[in-house]
Motif scaffolding. Structure first.
Motif, PDB file in Angstrom:
ATOM      1  N   ASP A 106     -18.820  33.388   5.738  1.00 13.66           N
ATOM      2  CA  ASP A 106     -18.973  33.270   4.533  1.00 13.66           C
ATOM      3  C   ASP A 106     -19.570  32.148   4.036  1.00 13.66           C
ATOM      4  N   ILE A 107     -19.183  30.941   4.757  1.00  9.12           N
ATOM      5  CA  ILE A 107     -19.980  29.547   4.216  1.00  9.12           C
ATOM      6  C   ILE A 107     -21.414  30.022   4.223  1.00  9.12           C
ATOM      7  N   ALA A 130     -20.599  24.545  -0.237  1.00  6.65           N
ATOM      8  CA  ALA A 130     -21.150  25.842   0.261  1.00  6.65           C
ATOM      9  C   ALA A 130     -22.241  26.272   0.059  1.00  6.65           C
ATOM     10  N   PHE A 153     -10.873  33.034   4.141  1.00  5.19           N
ATOM     11  CA  PHE A 153     -12.380  32.737   4.241  1.00  5.19           C
ATOM     12  C   PHE A 153     -12.628  32.787   5.922  1.00  5.19           C
ATOM     13  N   LEU A 206     -10.150  27.239   7.000  1.00  8.28           N
ATOM     14  CA  LEU A 206     -11.027  28.575   6.082  1.00  8.28           C
ATOM     15  C   LEU A 206     -10.087  29.869   6.355  1.00  8.28           C
ATOM     16  N   VAL A 252     -18.074  32.920  -1.143  1.00 11.38           N
ATOM     17  CA  VAL A 252     -16.837  32.124  -1.249  1.00 11.38           C
ATOM     18  C   VAL A 252     -16.185  32.099  -2.645  1.00 11.38           C
TER      19      VAL A 252
END
Ligand SMILES: [Zn+2]
Length: 404
Positions: A162-163, A138, A158, A153, A60
């Motif tokens: 990714d999280i 995150a 994103f 996101l 992130v």
């Protein structure tokens, strides 16, 4: 205990370099996920490369730089480089530049701390479409999945993966520290150099709809009115008075307000207020909420109350507060313990590790504004206390059997 001193001229130079990355007409603008925020983070990466200290961006775009042993839990510290629109020079940037300077001075003086240290520059701390303190939430695994959130996101480049990837483990950390400007006037009023944060305030927000009766402002006599705005005025005063009884531990605000139909020739028929209560103790915050509700039920017959959000206060580690206090004593710095009324990345990090926050004064309490100001002396004192605290903590952790 050994005293290390930072190089404030270099700190000043770094602030000047960072100040150039700015899209605002006034003050400094590096909004979350903007070209400027990215550029600022790359500036930090370049600094770490210059110092030959390993640095990476996580999924992130949090910047993570690590010094000392490659494995094992670290003392981490950091803050953020994004700003509000036309914000100040110091909010967030101070904590990141402080971390850079701490690493640089250790490197320059060839000092190897016994445990790893990490500088983290979090993505998107200020209010933004993905929610404030995005990068740290995150990292702490505090973001919940919804299809709507995933869409947001995607809009910002994103994805949900990714999280998941940004999440780190408790075992990665020994502690997390953040140096930040106070953004209030407490230190200035008490003439103290350093604020040792005891907890980050919790928050309760609820909405009150006050119902009156809209009528013609020219034809409705004063004694036949049911004016929702007038009734709200009493409530706004009551919110202020109730919170004031608690001294410095509670604040309450009506910060959002609207009336309907909001026309010059109509007695307001409806008013909607957003009431926010912040404090360090949940019971006290609930008590204030309760008193406001009682006042409403006693004085306003027609209202609707809707809870909006409740966040519990997060307490900073007592042992880290003690180390910060010792660092202040080592360096002959005046200090006081205090509550942080504002939210910070540290709040997220309390879910991963022991945390501590150090405040330096903000002139006239101004923040999120081009006039935000902290003197170079105050900045120097703050970073020195931060470095001394990290130094003390590293020796303390090294002496624990766990880390031998
Ligand atoms: Zn900040």
């Amino acid at each position: 205990m050994k005293q290390l001193k930072i190089n404030v001229n270099r700190v000043k130079k770094h602030f000047e370099e960072l100040a150039k990355i700015n899209s605002g007409r006034k003050g400094y603008t590096r909004c979350a996920y903007s070209k400027e925020e990215k550029e600022a983070k790359h500036w930090l990466v370049d600094q770490m490369n210059r110092l030959d200290i390993p640095v990476k961006l996580d999924s992130v775009q949090n910047v993570i730089s690590r010094m000392g042993p490659a494995k094992g839990p670290a003392i981490a510290f950091g803050s953020h480089l994004d700003t509000v629109i036309e914000g100040g020079l110091y909010d967030g940037a101070l904590g990141v530049i402080a971390g850079l300077e701490m690493m640089e001075i250790l490197k320059e003086q060839n000092i190897q701390l016994p445990v790893p240290i990490e500088l983290i520059c979090f993505t998107g701390e200020e209010a933004n479409p993905l929610g404030g303190t995005f990068g740290s939430r995150a990292m702490a695994g505090l973001i919940d999945y919804t299809p709507e959130y995933e869409k947001k996101l995607n809009d910002l480049g994103f994805n949900w993966e990714d999280i998941l990837q940004a999440k780190r483990e408790k075992s990665d950390f020994l502690s997390f520290l953040e140096l930040h400007i106070e953004q209030g006037q407490v230190l200035e009023a008490h003439e103290q150099s350093i604020g040792i944060v005891t907890s980050i305030a919790g928050m309760i927000r609820f909405q009150v709809r006050v119902i009156g009766k809209a009528s013609h402002s020219g034809t409705t006599p004063m004694n036949m009115r049911n004016d929702a705005l007038l009734k709200s005025a009493g409530l706004i005063q009551a919110v202020h008075d109730i919170a004031k009884e608690y001294g410095e531990t509670i604040v309450a605000t009506v910060g959002e307000f609207s009336i309907f139909p909001n026309m010059a020739n109509v007695v307001p028929g409806e008013a909607t207020l957003l009431i926010e209560v912040r404090g360090s103790k949940r019971e006290q915050m609930k008590e204030v909420e309760e008193k406001i509700n009682e006042w409403i039920h006693r004085n306003l017959e027609d209202t609707e109350i809707t809870p909006i959000v409740e966040k519990v206060p997060n307490v900073m580690s007592k042992s880290i507060q003690d180390e910060i206090e010792h660092a202040c004593i080592d360096l002959g710095m005046s200090y006081q313990h205090m509550l942080s009324g504002a939210n910070h990345d540290t709040n997220s990090m309390t879910h991963l590790t022991e945390t501590g926050m150090i405040f330096v004064p903000s002139e006239n309490g101004i923040s999120h504004h081009p006039d935000e100001f902290t003197s170079w002396k105050e900045i120097e004192d703050g970073i020195n206390v931060m470095l001394q605290t990290v130094y003390r903590l590293s020796n303390q952790y090294a002496s624990l059997p766990l880390n031998q």
